[in-house]
Write a protein that holds these residues in place. Structure first.
Motif, PDB file in Angstrom:
ATOM      1  N   GLN A   1       0.812  -1.225   0.000  1.00  0.00           N
ATOM      2  CA  GLN A   1       0.000   0.000   0.000  1.00  0.00           C
ATOM      3  C   GLN A   1       0.844   1.273   0.000  1.00  0.00           C
ATOM      4  O   GLN A   1       0.450   2.283  -0.567  1.00  0.00           O
ATOM      5  CB  GLN A   1      -0.981  -0.009   1.182  1.00  0.00           C
ATOM      6  CG  GLN A   1      -2.026  -1.122   1.090  1.00  0.00           C
ATOM      7  CD  GLN A   1      -2.848  -1.067  -0.208  1.00  0.00           C
ATOM      8  OE1 GLN A   1      -3.448  -0.049  -0.529  1.00  0.00           O
ATOM      9  NE2 GLN A   1      -2.858  -2.174  -0.975  1.00  0.00           N
ATOM     10  N   ASN A   2       2.025   1.200   0.616  1.00  0.00           N
ATOM     11  CA  ASN A   2       2.902   2.385   0.618  1.00  0.00           C
ATOM     12  C   ASN A   2       3.362   2.722  -0.801  1.00  0.00           C
ATOM     13  O   ASN A   2       3.422   3.889  -1.186  1.00  0.00           O
ATOM     14  CB  ASN A   2       4.114   2.133   1.528  1.00  0.00           C
ATOM     15  CG  ASN A   2       5.003   3.352   1.651  1.00  0.00           C
ATOM     16  OD1 ASN A   2       4.510   4.475   1.772  1.00  0.00           O
ATOM     17  ND2 ASN A   2       6.304   3.144   1.591  1.00  0.00           N
ATOM     18  N   ILE A   3       3.643   1.689  -1.578  1.00  0.00           N
ATOM     19  CA  ILE A   3       4.058   1.921  -2.967  1.00  0.00           C
ATOM     20  C   ILE A   3       2.857   2.365  -3.792  1.00  0.00           C
ATOM     21  O   ILE A   3       2.931   3.304  -4.583  1.00  0.00           O
ATOM     22  CB  ILE A   3       4.673   0.640  -3.584  1.00  0.00           C
ATOM     23  CG1 ILE A   3       5.870   0.154  -2.764  1.00  0.00           C
ATOM     24  CG2 ILE A   3       5.090   0.887  -5.020  1.00  0.00           C
ATOM     25  CD1 ILE A   3       6.464  -1.155  -3.263  1.00  0.00           C
ATOM     26  N   LEU A   4       1.735   1.688  -3.574  1.00  0.00           N
ATOM     27  CA  LEU A   4       0.540   1.964  -4.368  1.00  0.00           C
ATOM     28  C   LEU A   4       0.091   3.420  -4.210  1.00  0.00           C
ATOM     29  O   LEU A   4      -0.370   4.057  -5.154  1.00  0.00           O
ATOM     30  CB  LEU A   4      -0.591   1.016  -3.948  1.00  0.00           C
ATOM     31  CG  LEU A   4      -1.806   0.954  -4.871  1.00  0.00           C
ATOM     32  CD1 LEU A   4      -1.406   0.410  -6.241  1.00  0.00           C
ATOM     33  CD2 LEU A   4      -2.900   0.090  -4.273  1.00  0.00           C
TER      34      LEU A   4
ATOM     35  N   ILE B   1      12.579  -3.776  -5.497  1.00  0.00           N
ATOM     36  CA  ILE B   1      11.642  -4.488  -4.627  1.00  0.00           C
ATOM     37  C   ILE B   1      10.295  -4.546  -5.343  1.00  0.00           C
ATOM     38  O   ILE B   1       9.706  -3.504  -5.634  1.00  0.00           O
ATOM     39  CB  ILE B   1      11.472  -3.767  -3.273  1.00  0.00           C
ATOM     40  CG1 ILE B   1      12.842  -3.551  -2.619  1.00  0.00           C
ATOM     41  CG2 ILE B   1      10.543  -4.556  -2.368  1.00  0.00           C
ATOM     42  CD1 ILE B   1      12.782  -2.735  -1.345  1.00  0.00           C
ATOM     43  N   PRO B   2       9.779  -5.743  -5.649  1.00  0.00           N
ATOM     44  CA  PRO B   2       8.523  -5.845  -6.397  1.00  0.00           C
ATOM     45  C   PRO B   2       7.364  -5.201  -5.638  1.00  0.00           C
ATOM     46  O   PRO B   2       7.355  -5.151  -4.411  1.00  0.00           O
ATOM     47  CB  PRO B   2       8.302  -7.353  -6.528  1.00  0.00           C
ATOM     48  CG  PRO B   2       9.622  -7.965  -6.286  1.00  0.00           C
ATOM     49  CD  PRO B   2      10.342  -7.065  -5.352  1.00  0.00           C
ATOM     50  N   SER B   3       6.359  -4.742  -6.408  1.00  0.00           N
ATOM     51  CA  SER B   3       5.278  -3.963  -5.796  1.00  0.00           C
ATOM     52  C   SER B   3       4.227  -4.830  -5.127  1.00  0.00           C
ATOM     53  O   SER B   3       3.493  -4.369  -4.271  1.00  0.00           O
ATOM     54  CB  SER B   3       4.611  -3.111  -6.869  1.00  0.00           C
ATOM     55  OG  SER B   3       4.170  -3.957  -7.919  1.00  0.00           O
ATOM     56  N   LYS B   4       4.128  -6.093  -5.525  1.00  0.00           N
ATOM     57  CA  LYS B   4       3.067  -6.923  -4.958  1.00  0.00           C
ATOM     58  C   LYS B   4       3.549  -7.657  -3.711  1.00  0.00           C
ATOM     59  O   LYS B   4       4.560  -8.358  -3.756  1.00  0.00           O
ATOM     60  CB  LYS B   4       2.577  -7.927  -6.005  1.00  0.00           C
ATOM     61  CG  LYS B   4       1.628  -7.312  -7.018  1.00  0.00           C
ATOM     62  CD  LYS B   4       0.897  -8.353  -7.824  1.00  0.00           C
ATOM     63  CE  LYS B   4      -0.164  -7.665  -8.690  1.00  0.00           C
ATOM     64  NZ  LYS B   4      -0.765  -8.582  -9.667  1.00  0.00           N
ATOM     65  N   THR B   5       2.791  -7.529  -2.632  1.00  0.00           N
ATOM     66  CA  THR B   5       3.174  -8.240  -1.409  1.00  0.00           C
ATOM     67  C   THR B   5       3.069  -9.739  -1.625  1.00  0.00           C
ATOM     68  O   THR B   5       3.825 -10.510  -1.041  1.00  0.00           O
ATOM     69  CB  THR B   5       2.279  -7.829  -0.217  1.00  0.00           C
ATOM     70  OG1 THR B   5       0.973  -7.586  -0.697  1.00  0.00           O
ATOM     71  CG2 THR B   5       2.813  -6.590   0.459  1.00  0.00           C
ATOM     72  N   THR B   6       2.133 -10.137  -2.507  1.00  0.00           N
ATOM     73  CA  THR B   6       2.004 -11.566  -2.801  1.00  0.00           C
ATOM     74  C   THR B   6       3.310 -12.117  -3.377  1.00  0.00           C
ATOM     75  O   THR B   6       3.671 -13.263  -3.112  1.00  0.00           O
ATOM     76  CB  THR B   6       0.859 -11.806  -3.806  1.00  0.00           C
ATOM     77  OG1 THR B   6       0.952 -10.815  -4.838  1.00  0.00           O
ATOM     78  CG2 THR B   6      -0.487 -11.709  -3.140  1.00  0.00           C
TER      79      THR B   6
END
Lengths: 432, 291
Positions: A134-137, A357-362
């Protein structure tokens, strides 16, 4: 007869020149690429170079091979003039269907109406915004609408040469670094290195000018609790730099060069000095991880920029995907573009090989990601990284900051004086 | 008879036309468009609002405009006289009747054929601190200092001036050389009979004969130097801290990173007028002499 010949030559020459002027090139933003039959072509412009470009191509190739309906035509553009080209092409109606943009440039694209909101088609395609960090989003949201899909974040972090730091007795058994995370502790770590290292090695390799020193300063400034330079307002932000904290961070950095003398002044290429094992530490973006990894005989540790002033904070930016606006847009193409974005962000592990660092936590929580070396050591930074202010003036402000901070690093002006210059200049920029 | 003359003139038209069309499209039209832009608030994507002369009034009170204009002027002041002297000196050397004549001509002209990116990279490479070529030589002859050729604001200027001289002196040298060879041999022969020394020959024959070409070089040099941009951009980036940023770099940054093409166009016209006035001043006395 002769006269006629001359006239004829003249006419032919004119015709050739005119033909050359009209230009034979096509208007297609994608150039000449063969699109598989029956597939919808999605032309994508990207700004990547080096390793980044190769990993993005890998993702595109996998996507194109994975299905037959959509074909992503990945066109690599020159980074230097990328945004000028993107902005002018899109406004002239000759832009691509899909483009890569830094999060810091999104405000310009959004406020000029050059990119499309992605909520409508995103829902149809099935984008799950909850999968993203969410911080990136947040750096891609404007007026509660999503205007981009973030690919990653690439914060400014810290790198340590294991051998040199170990030789100086500053590395624990478990591979962690012996450093007290306080202003004094960091200086002591550096001065110990200086004392312990052989004559031809130095504690830290870093640039005395330019964008990297600005980013480290911004990291320290935000660690001190400073939040923004200007408020997050697209068109009319206000100047809110906390000048006391700004000066404290700047003085601290200034002393690393001039007082403690742990960073040599004006290194021509600080990457090279760390890479060749001349420097015990350095600080730059996560993308360097990929570079150091490929360097033989360089054993290093990657870690978040030392939190020496209290708050977890670091400078960072994001690569994002956007859909440029177009009057005669084909919904199928645009949905195809979003489908690719979702696919590409799911393939974050490939992208992480470049260091980002990829954006998806998944993705970040997956086993595959955990198996990558180094990446997990700094992945936490994604949760607290600070992005440039969301304003159309972000790039202009960065120029101003860099140019005036350089005056501090080179001992040309006092921090007080430099921040006065910055205030005047930024206010003139955002006011005018 | 008249008709024949007209036809004669008409024959030139098809030959002139291609250039004329290209010139109109790529030079004259942008100039007019630029003038229009300077009266507008104009971003990268197009025309926004008509602001009249506001861009120009802002310009006159913009300290960065004046500072970068001063930097450009400083560059002209530093490079023009040194360039003239150096080009003359090298031309005289290359004109000597020695076995090395061809070598001199080639060696001094060679840098001119390199692109600005190449010479800038060479300069950065040679001048880097700690292990650069120049500093290593200084160390090897016992000088302990570590001059920062690109990061110190005074040395950065010296670097830019010297690199520019090295890069562009060749063309001017050739111009001087051609003029030197145009001086009639008879003048020297006559003076020799009168018992003139080499120095007197140089002072009373060579220099006065070079006067016309010197004026041409001076004009070309001043105009070219006012347009300085690429080598500074590539070598110091306008740094340290804007100390070497020339006007064109500021115009470029205003237009393309601060997204203010209207203001950039206004400043371009300021530069245009400065160049126009300088050209008029320099061309005037020349005309009167010729007539």
């Amino acid at each position: 007869m002769k006269k006629r010949l001359i006239l004829l030559i003249g006419i032919v020459l004119t015709a050739i020149t005119l033909a050359a002027c009209s230009g034979g090139g096509s208007d297609d933003a994608g150039g000449d690429v063969e699109v598989p039959e029956g597939a919808t072509e999605v032309v994508m412009w990207n700004l990547f170079g080096g390793g980044d470009a190769a990993f993005m191509q890998e993702i595109v190739d996998e996507f194109n091979a994975s299905q037959d309906a959509i074909f992503v035509n990945n066109v690599q553009q020159e980074f230097e003039e990328y945004y000028t080209k993107l902005i002018t092409s899109v406004s002239a109606g000759k832009g691509p269907d899909l483009a890569v943009s830094h999060a810091s440039v999104l405000p310009e694209l959004v406020s000029q109406g050059l990119v499309q909101e992605l909520d409508t088609y995103g829902e149809e395609v099935g984008v799950n915004w909850g999968e993203f960090n969410q911080n990136i989003l947040e750096s891609t949201v404007f007026d509660e609408q999503h205007y981009a899909i973030p690919i990653d974040t690439h914060p400014h972090i810290f790198f340590v040469n294991n051998k040199l730091v170990g030789d100086a007795g500053l590395m624990n058994e478990d591979g962690s670094v012996k450093m007290e995370q306080t202003p004094e502790g960091f200086v002591e770590f550096m001065t110990t290195l200086k004392e312990e290292l052989p004559e031809d090695k130095f504690p830290m390799s870093f640039s005395t000018a330019g964008v990297d020193s600005y980013r480290l300063w911004f990291s320290f400034y935000t660690q001190l609790g400073g939040e923004n330079i200007v408020t997050d307002d697209l068109e009319n932000p206000e100047y809110v730099l906390d000048v006391d904290k700004a000066i404290e961070a700047a003085e601290y950095m200034h002393d690393l060069w001039h007082e403690h003398e742990v960073i040599p002044l004006n290194l021509a290429d600080f990457y090279a000095d760390f890479q060749s094992g001349n420097a015990a530490t350095t600080s730059t973006g996560v993308w360097a991880t990929g570079t150091w990894e490929a360097t033989e005989e360089l054993e290093f540790t990657a870690l978040p920029a030392p939190n020496i002033f209290g708050q977890d904070a670091a400078f960072g930016n994001s690569h994002t995907f956007v859909v440029p606006t177009s009057q005669d847009a084909d919904p199928e193409v645009q949905k195809g573009a979003i489908e690719f974005m979702d696919y590409a962000t799911d393939k974050g592990v490939i992208w992480a090989e470049a260091g980002h660092i990829p954006s998806k936590t998944t993705v970040v929580e997956s086993e595959e990601y955990a198996e990558l070396p180094y990446r997990s050591d700094y992945v936490e930074v994604a949760n607290y990284v600070n992005f440039p202010d969301q304003t159309v003036h972000a790039r202009g402000i960065e120029d101003i900051m860099i140019r005036n901070l350089d005056l501090i690093w080179t001992d040309e002006e006092s921090p007080e004086e430099a921040f006065k210059l910055i205030e005047d200049e930024v206010k003139a920029l955002i006011g005018g | 008879m008249k008709n024949k003359l007209l036809l004669q003139d008409m024959k030139a038209v098809p030959f002139l036309l291609p250039f004329f069309i290209v010139y109109m499209i790529f030079t004259i039209f942008p100039v007019i468009k630029g003038l229009e832009m300077s009266f507008y608030d104009w971003s990268l994507i197009g025309k926004l609002d008509f602001v009249g002369l506001e861009n120009f009034t802002v310009m006159f009170s913009d300290p960065f405009f004046w500072r970068s204009l001063w930097n450009t002027t400083l560059f002209v002041i530093l490079t023009t006289p040194t360039m003239m002297l150096l080009a003359l000196g090298l031309a005289l050397l290359a004109n000597l009747n020695t076995k090395l004549q061809t070598f001199f001509r080639g060696a001094y002209f060679l840098p001119s054929i390199l692109s600005v990116a190449v010479i800038s990279f060479l300069a950065i490479f040679m001048l880097q601190p700690y292990n650069g070529f120049v500093n290593t030589i200084l160390h090897s002859i016992g000088i302990e200092a570590e001059p920062f050729w690109l990061a110190d604001k005074y040395l950065a200027w010296i670097t830019i001036v010297v690199v520019t001289l090295w890069w562009t002196v060749g063309t001017n040298m050739i111009l001087f050389l051609v003029a030197l060879q145009d001086i009639p041999e008879s003048l020297y022969e006559a003076s020799e009979i009168d018992g003139a020394t080499r120095w007197q020959q140089f002072w009373y024959i060579t220099l006065p004969q070079l006067k016309p070409i010197s004026k041409v070089i001076l004009l070309l040099q001043v105009l070219a130097s006012f347009k300085v941009f690429a080598q500074i951009m590539l070598i110091t980036g306008g740094g340290p801290g804007g100390a070497t940023r020339p006007l064109i770099q500021y115009i470029y940054e205003s237009g393309f990173t601060q997204n203010n093409l209207g203001y950039a166009a206004a400043m371009s016209f300021a530069l245009f007028f400065i160049l126009l006035i300088l050209s008029i001043i320099q061309l005037r006395p020349q005309r009167s002499e010729e007539s």
